[in-house]
Write a protein that holds these residues in place. Structure first.
Motif, PDB file in Angstrom:
ATOM      1  N   ASP A   1       0.159   4.295   0.583  1.00  8.44           N
ATOM      2  CA  ASP A   1      -0.119   5.192   1.576  1.00  8.44           C
ATOM      3  C   ASP A   1       0.802   4.580   3.013  1.00  8.44           C
ATOM      4  OD1 ASP A   1      -1.641   6.962   0.323  1.00  8.44           O
ATOM      5  OD2 ASP A   1      -3.382   5.471   0.559  1.00  8.44           O
ATOM      6  N   ASP A   2       1.228   3.260   2.982  1.00  3.24           N
ATOM      7  CA  ASP A   2       2.194   3.159   3.971  1.00  3.24           C
ATOM      8  C   ASP A   2       3.743   3.817   3.971  1.00  3.24           C
ATOM      9  OD1 ASP A   2       0.402   1.803   5.290  1.00  3.24           O
ATOM     10  OD2 ASP A   2       0.899  -0.180   4.586  1.00  3.24           O
TER      11      ASP A   2
ATOM     12  N   TYR B   1      -1.281  12.981  -1.931  1.00  2.00           N
ATOM     13  CA  TYR B   1      -2.668  12.584  -1.315  1.00  2.00           C
ATOM     14  C   TYR B   1      -3.565  12.603  -2.504  1.00  2.00           C
ATOM     15  CZ  TYR B   1      -6.839  13.302   1.236  1.00  2.00           C
ATOM     16  OH  TYR B   1      -8.139  13.063   1.696  1.00  2.00           O
TER      17      TYR B   1
ATOM     18  N   ASP C   1       9.150  13.753  -1.217  1.00  2.00           N
ATOM     19  CA  ASP C   1       8.824  12.332  -0.876  1.00  2.00           C
ATOM     20  C   ASP C   1       9.909  11.668  -1.557  1.00  2.00           C
ATOM     21  OD1 ASP C   1       6.783  10.768   0.690  1.00  2.00           O
ATOM     22  OD2 ASP C   1       7.360   9.526  -1.082  1.00  2.00           O
TER      23      ASP C   1
ATOM     24  N   TYR D   1      -4.435   5.714  -7.218  1.00  2.00           N
ATOM     25  CA  TYR D   1      -3.565   4.536  -6.580  1.00  2.00           C
ATOM     26  C   TYR D   1      -2.252   4.264  -7.400  1.00  2.00           C
ATOM     27  CZ  TYR D   1      -2.279   0.042  -4.586  1.00  2.00           C
ATOM     28  OH  TYR D   1      -1.777  -0.927  -3.995  1.00  2.00           O
TER      29      TYR D   1
ATOM     30  N   ASP E   1       0.856  -1.297   0.257  1.00  3.50           N
ATOM     31  CA  ASP E   1       0.082   0.025   0.013  1.00  3.50           C
ATOM     32  C   ASP E   1       0.972   1.126  -0.023  1.00  3.50           C
ATOM     33  OD1 ASP E   1      -1.553   1.956   0.475  1.00  3.50           O
ATOM     34  OD2 ASP E   1      -2.723   1.159   1.916  1.00  3.50           O
TER      35      ASP E   1
ATOM     36  N   LYS F   1       0.457   6.937  -7.220  1.00  2.86           N
ATOM     37  CA  LYS F   1       1.076   6.846  -5.670  1.00  2.86           C
ATOM     38  C   LYS F   1       2.046   5.647  -5.806  1.00  2.86           C
ATOM     39  CE  LYS F   1      -2.754   8.344  -3.021  1.00  2.86           C
ATOM     40  NZ  LYS F   1      -3.628   8.242  -1.858  1.00  2.86           N
ATOM     41  N   LYS F   2       1.667   4.503  -6.315  1.00  2.00           N
ATOM     42  CA  LYS F   2       2.581   3.486  -6.456  1.00  2.00           C
ATOM     43  C   LYS F   2       3.712   3.724  -7.132  1.00  2.00           C
ATOM     44  CE  LYS F   2       2.330  -0.834  -5.869  1.00  2.00           C
ATOM     45  NZ  LYS F   2       1.583  -1.803  -4.705  1.00  2.00           N
TER      46      LYS F   2
END
Ligand code: ADP
Ligand code: ADP
Length: 228
Positions: free
Chosen positions: A88-89, A136, A99, A140, A86, A143-144
């Motif tokens: 988000d982790d 945010y 990031d 998905y 995930d 983000k990956k």
């Protein structure tokens, strides 16, 4: 030449769950390896040992000939990049750029060297144009890609991914495999956990099958079709 050698690794969670039971396996340099097994078979627990998040309780883990222990944890994290299931982790910072810079900043990179490292990682995952965005707000799959860029920016020899294509649509899955294959062609060793037999069979040079914390079998994808 093995880059990872796990010998008789066992692991108990605090509540007494035996997640790994005398697992032994080897991973050769420059290969694509799939860790295959149903949910709960111990895949994540194994992967978390490979970059020192789980401390070895019993058995040994060797990475690039060094025995892994808390004393070489920082070295280990520069050699083995772990991409969580995930994103988000894994993604915490204000912007995508910050990031991806987090790991290399921790490694002591600054200035132009840092800029170049982050830019290159973002370009590789095709997220360069999102560098000022807040993670945010990304999809998905995006983000990956940012999470993968964060790992690439540390320039590890070995990249470990937990269920890399889970929750991605078919196009996202293809794009991610293409990315992993590209990294492999550059010489990186890629280790991916999956419960998807088809993906493992098509993608991997080597398959390691886990069941209830034990290594059931390891070998070429042919072992999936030879049995039964
Ligand atoms: P997989 O990645 O193959 O789904 P895991 O490594 O996550 O398997 O889990 C292996 C076993 O350890 C399972 O029985 C799971 O329920 C258990 N487990 C995982 N995480 C924890 C935890 N934090 N505390 C207790 N048990 C856990
Ligand atoms: P699921 O059942 O979860 O949808 P699939 O096994 O059908 O997973 O694979 C999903 C997608 O991943 C497919 O579009 C497939 O073409 C792609 N894929 C699987 N392995 C590879 C690979 N080695 N290289 C490129 N794409 C792949």
């Amino acid at each position: 030449e093995p880059v990872i050698e796990v010998t008789e690794l066992s692991f108990l969670y605090k509540d007494g769950t035996r997640a790994l039971d005398k697992c032994s396996l080897t991973i050769e340099r420059g290969t694509k390896v799939a860790i295959l097994g149903p949910n709960g078979s111990g895949k994540s627990t194994l992967l978390l040992h490979l970059n020192g998040i789980h401390v070895v309780q019993q058995g040994t883990v060797k990475v690039l000939e060094e025995t892994v222990s808390p004393s070489n944890e920082q070295w280990l994290r520069s050699k083995v990049g772990l991409v969580f299931q995930d994103p988000d982790d894994q993604i915490f910072s204000g912007t995508v750029w910050e990031d991806v810079a987090f790991g290399p900043v921790n490694q002591g990179l600054r200035g132009e060297e840092l800029e170049a490292r982050v830019r290159q990682a973002l370009r590789f995952v095709k997220m360069e144009q999102y560098s000022r965005k807040v993670p945010y707000h990304l999809s998905y799959g995006q983000k990956k890609r940012v999470a993968i860029a964060g790992v690439l920016a540390m320039n590890p020899d070995i990249i470990v991914l937990d269920e890399p294509v889970a929750f991605l649509d078919p196009a996202g899955k293809r794009a991610l495999f293409e990315l992993l294959d590209q990294l492999n062609r550059q010489g990186k060793t890629i280790v991916a956990a999956t419960h998807n037999v088809d993906i493992a069979a098509r993608w991997a040079h080597k398959i390691i099958i886990l069941s209830e914390g034990r290594v059931l079998a390891q070998g070429t994808p042919a072992l999936l079709t030879d049995k039964t």
